[in-house]
Write a protein that holds these residues in place. Structure first.
Motif, PDB file in Angstrom:
ATOM      1  N   GLY A 546      55.793 114.851  81.356  1.00  0.00           N
ATOM      2  CA  GLY A 546      56.906 115.416  82.126  1.00  0.00           C
ATOM      3  C   GLY A 546      58.014 115.945  81.265  1.00  0.00           C
ATOM      4  O   GLY A 546      59.176 116.008  81.702  1.00  0.00           O
ATOM      5  N   GLY A 547      57.666 116.376  80.035  1.00  0.00           N
ATOM      6  CA  GLY A 547      58.692 116.785  79.088  1.00  0.00           C
ATOM      7  C   GLY A 547      58.924 118.272  78.999  1.00  0.00           C
ATOM      8  O   GLY A 547      59.557 118.735  78.044  1.00  0.00           O
ATOM      9  N   VAL A 548      58.473 119.064  79.991  1.00  0.00           N
ATOM     10  CA  VAL A 548      58.617 120.514  79.941  1.00  0.00           C
ATOM     11  C   VAL A 548      59.072 121.033  81.305  1.00  0.00           C
ATOM     12  O   VAL A 548      58.600 120.572  82.345  1.00  0.00           O
ATOM     13  N   ALA A 549      59.978 122.004  81.279  1.00  0.00           N
ATOM     14  CA  ALA A 549      60.379 122.721  82.494  1.00  0.00           C
ATOM     15  C   ALA A 549      60.498 124.194  82.134  1.00  0.00           C
ATOM     16  O   ALA A 549      61.119 124.545  81.123  1.00  0.00           O
ATOM     17  N   VAL A 550      59.927 125.080  82.930  1.00  0.00           N
ATOM     18  CA  VAL A 550      59.897 126.503  82.605  1.00  0.00           C
ATOM     19  C   VAL A 550      60.536 127.334  83.722  1.00  0.00           C
ATOM     20  O   VAL A 550      60.707 126.869  84.857  1.00  0.00           O
ATOM     21  N   GLY A 551      60.902 128.565  83.362  1.00  0.00           N
ATOM     22  CA  GLY A 551      61.391 129.520  84.351  1.00  0.00           C
ATOM     23  C   GLY A 551      62.735 129.163  84.955  1.00  0.00           C
ATOM     24  O   GLY A 551      62.993 129.476  86.120  1.00  0.00           O
ATOM     25  N   LEU A 552      63.600 128.521  84.167  1.00  0.00           N
ATOM     26  CA  LEU A 552      64.909 128.099  84.682  1.00  0.00           C
ATOM     27  C   LEU A 552      65.861 129.295  84.630  1.00  0.00           C
ATOM     28  O   LEU A 552      66.104 129.871  83.562  1.00  0.00           O
ATOM     29  N   ALA A 553      66.416 129.643  85.802  1.00  0.00           N
ATOM     30  CA  ALA A 553      67.128 130.920  85.934  1.00  0.00           C
ATOM     31  C   ALA A 553      68.640 130.796  85.986  1.00  0.00           C
ATOM     32  O   ALA A 553      69.342 131.807  85.915  1.00  0.00           O
ATOM     33  N   ASP A 554      69.189 129.577  86.126  1.00  0.00           N
ATOM     34  CA  ASP A 554      70.647 129.446  86.188  1.00  0.00           C
ATOM     35  C   ASP A 554      71.052 128.060  85.720  1.00  0.00           C
ATOM     36  O   ASP A 554      70.212 127.193  85.444  1.00  0.00           O
ATOM     37  N   ALA A 555      72.371 127.829  85.653  1.00  0.00           N
ATOM     38  CA  ALA A 555      72.903 126.580  85.129  1.00  0.00           C
ATOM     39  C   ALA A 555      72.463 125.382  85.951  1.00  0.00           C
ATOM     40  O   ALA A 555      72.157 124.306  85.413  1.00  0.00           O
TER      41      ALA A 555
END
Length: 713
Positions: A546-555
């Motif tokens: 669970g150490g990755v997050a992608v495609g984050l578009a704002d704060a």
């Protein structure tokens, strides 16, 4: 460029001059005997009865006063001079003490026939280590143990105990270097179909002298034009590569059979690359890079070496198939196509001449079925074959013989041999019948070296043509295997990318955050959308915890993702040391590939290239090269796997930026070369290849070193 190679595995330094070994002026046989059938008796007979040895022979026996009308000495120490070569025909228990006496006497070379050493376990290996030490301290070079000796057939000299030496004496242009005795004898006995060996060395357990030493010697021997070798293992990888490249630079192709193909075992590193670099795959890649023609069996080794001995290929050769059997010709044409070779296209002049001399019902386009008429009218077979061989588009003629017709095929064989004497185009007969009649003998006498099946013939042809296309950059040598042996360091992803970025490897704009506010600040600096990844040297596969997050578009998305990662990772891996969260600009769409480097224990650092992500594990479609890479080598590395079609735009697809990928590979190579002693493992997976002209970017990086890394170029 890399170094010219490491010191020999035994620690004996330098390129040894073997001239006094293969052509000695004095030979001592320690353990000489006159007992019929004994090894000592055979060794004496091979040297004194079956060789043209004109030097001085010294016989050493503690139980005999004379043997072969020569006086016997009690010890090598009693000899009036230091012999060039000592042949040790003594039990294993006496070998070390006899070697010490040879060293004290100043013997130049010691050939140890005796077995019962490293092949028997740890005690034998300790004895071999002591042998090597004797050699190092005295300067005496040791050949063996567990070796049948060597024979220099171009000088009719046998330094061996074999009962077949007096039978297997057909000199020729092939230099043979093997580790096993029986398999080398198999090659020698191909003399029955005209394969001539000038010098055969069977190096056994190789406590000192190795196959590589003899490859280098053959490269300098004007009487040797082709080098053949069989190996169970490579004692010193860089020395072997250096010798093979030296032979190539001297115009001597090396044909090799590597037996005992097995993986070195899984490597305890946290990446895919180590597990992909199995021994057989690495050996094959190294052979290709060094211009070594690798074969799969003894028949291929013999056929291929014999073909190279007849003529050097250019790589542009196209094949003509000619024969008196329509089925045999069709079989040959199929085999040519299946081997990826091309049939020649005859000129109008050739077609006209063939039509003129052959019957109307003959097939005159390639393949040429001259029909059975040529069995009784050899003159039309001669004329038509000569026309085919002289065609400007024909690089070689494949001639299938499906059966033997005694005196008829004898006449055909003599006719073919006559054509071969008059043309430079090689004619390769394929004798398919189990009956070896007089026609077969005519082909052998004519120097045509018939092969025994169409498959074997076209396999040799394919390797012959492919080697003709191989090019080598003069002076290139691999980095070698030297390692600092320092403390193992697994670098975090941002540390690895920082180091690589300073060496010209493109990486995303990024920053490490230890709070959600810092993560937002980095994201706004590098620009949305962004990716968040946990920073931990212990965690290679970050998405698994669970150490990755992608495609984050704002704060808001960045803050939420930051908190999710900081909660998920400790829950999945409580003991992991977490150094924050890496915030990176998200790359545009493209094709993902893998670039990995691992330290092979025999050859040194090897780069692996293929499709990225999990696809590399699924398909195993990869290419490999020893480092360092030149730009040309990097491009060849990219173009070799089947997935290269995707990079070049298959079926109208948009091509990737191959030029930028080549630059990345060269910069990775330079980074490793600058830190060759410490880089054990490097994996960039994936590397995103963007459309042509838009570059590449390394999206993930794993770096394992044995010590500190240079921070700058």
């Amino acid at each position: 460029m890399g170094a010219a190679g490491s010191e020999a595995a035994t620690g004996l330094v330098g390129r040894v001059d073997l001239s006094r070994l293969v052509n000695p002026s004095s030979v001592a046989i320690i353990g000489a005997s006159d007992r019929p059938g004994s090894l000592g008796s055979r060794t004496v007979a091979n040297l004194l009865d079956h060789s043209d040895f004109t030097g001085t022979a010294y016989l050493i026996s503690r139980s005999k006063k004379t043997i072969h009308d020569l006086p016997c000495y009690q010890s090598v120490l009693d000899l009036p001079e230091s012999p060039d070569v000592a042949l040790l025909v003594v039990p294993a228990a006496q070998t070390l003490s006899v070697l010490r006496e040879c060293a004290l006497k100043g013997t130049r070379f010691a050939i140890v026939f005796t077995s019962g050493f490293g092949e028997m376990g740890e005690e034998g290996k300790r004895a071999e280590a002591e042998m090597a030490q004797i050699g190092r301290e005295s300067g005496m070079r040791i050949y063996g143990p567990n070796s049948p000796g060597l024979c220099n057939l171009n000088r009719r000299l046998g330094l061996m105990f074999s009962p077949s030496f007096h039978l297997d004496q057909f000199a020729g242009p092939i230099g043979l270097a093997t580790q096993g005795g029986g398999i080398g004898r198999c090659f020698l006995q191909a003399m029955e179909r005209g394969v001539g060996v000038g010098l055969w060395a069977s190096t056994g357990n190789e406590v000192d002298l190795t196959v590589a030493d003899f490859i280098r010697h053959y490269a300098d021997d004007d009487a040797i034009t082709v080098i053949a070798s069989t190996m169970e293992g490579v004692k010193d990888g860089p020395a072997f590569v250096d010798a093979a490249l030296y032979a190539a630079e001297r115009g001597k192709p090396v044909i090799a059979l590597k037996v005992g193909r097995s993986d070195y075992g899984a490597r305890a590193v946290a990446s895919h690359t180590g597990s992909l670099s199995g021994a057989a795959e690495v050996n094959s890649a190294v052979f290709r890079q060094a211009g070594v023609v690798e074969v799969d069996d003894m028949d291929e080794l013999i056929d291929t070496a014999a073909l190279f001995a007849r003529k050097r290929p250019t790589g542009r050769e196209r094949i003509a198939v000619y024969g008196f059997s329509g089925g045999g010709c069709a079989l040959g044409a199929d085999a040519v196509g299946n081997a990826g070779l091309e049939l020649a296209e005859f000129s109008d002049k050739t077609l006209a001449r063939v039509r003129e001399v052959l019957p109307d019902y003959a097939a005159v386009a390639n393949p040429v079925d001259a029909t059975s008429d040529i069995l009784t009218r050899t003159e039309i077979g001669y004329e038509s074959l000569r026309a085919v061989a002289d065609d400007p588009d024909v690089g070689l003629v494949l001639y299938p013989f499906p059966c033997d017709y005694e005196e008829l095929t004898e006449a055909i064989g003599a006719s073919i041999a006559q054509v071969q004497r008059e043309t430079e185009t090689p004619i390769l007969p394929v004798w398919m019948s189990d009956r070896l009649g007089p026609g077969y003998d005519e082909l052998v006498k004519g120097g045509l070296v018939p092969v025994r099946s169409v498959r074997n013939g076209t396999a040799a042809l394919r390797r012959w043509v492919e080697r003709g296309r191989w090019t080598h950059q003069e002076g290139w040598r691999p980095l070698g295997v030297a390692s600092s042996g320092g403390e193992r360091i697994v670098h975090t992803e941002p540390m690895a990318k920082e180091l690589l970025g300073r060496h010209g490897v493109p990486v995303p704009a990024s920053g490490v955050a230890t709070t959600a506010d810092e993560a937002v600040a980095v994201a706004e600096r590098v620009g949305y959308p962004v990716v968040l990844k946990v920073v931990s040297a212990q965690i290679t596969h970050k998405s698994d915890v669970g150490g990755v997050a992608v495609g984050l578009a704002d704060a808001g998305q960045v803050r939420a993702a930051y908190h999710r990662i900081r909660e998920a990772v400790p829950a999945a891996w409580p003991d992991a040391e977490v150094g924050g969260v890496l915030v990176e600009a998200m790359a545009s769409a493209g094709l993902d590939v893998l670039v990995g480097v691992s330290r092979d224990p025999v050859f040194g650092q090897v780069v692996t290239f293929g499709l990225g992500g999990v696809l590399v594990e699924l398909f195993g479609d990869v290419s490999r090269r020893l480092l360092p890479l030149t730009p040309d080598q990097a491009r060849a590395l990219v173009d070799e796997p089947r997935c290269a079609a995707l990079l070049h735009g298959v079926r109208g697809g948009e091509p990737g930026d191959v030029d930028a990928l080549v630059d990345l590979l060269v910069n990775v190579s330079r980074f490793v070369e600058a830190n060759a002693a410490v880089v054990d493992e490097l994996e960039l997976n994936p590397v995103r290849v963007l459309p042509a002209g838009q570059g590449v970017v390394a999206l993930d990086a794993v770096l394992v070193t044995a010590g500190s890394v240079e921070a700058t170029q």
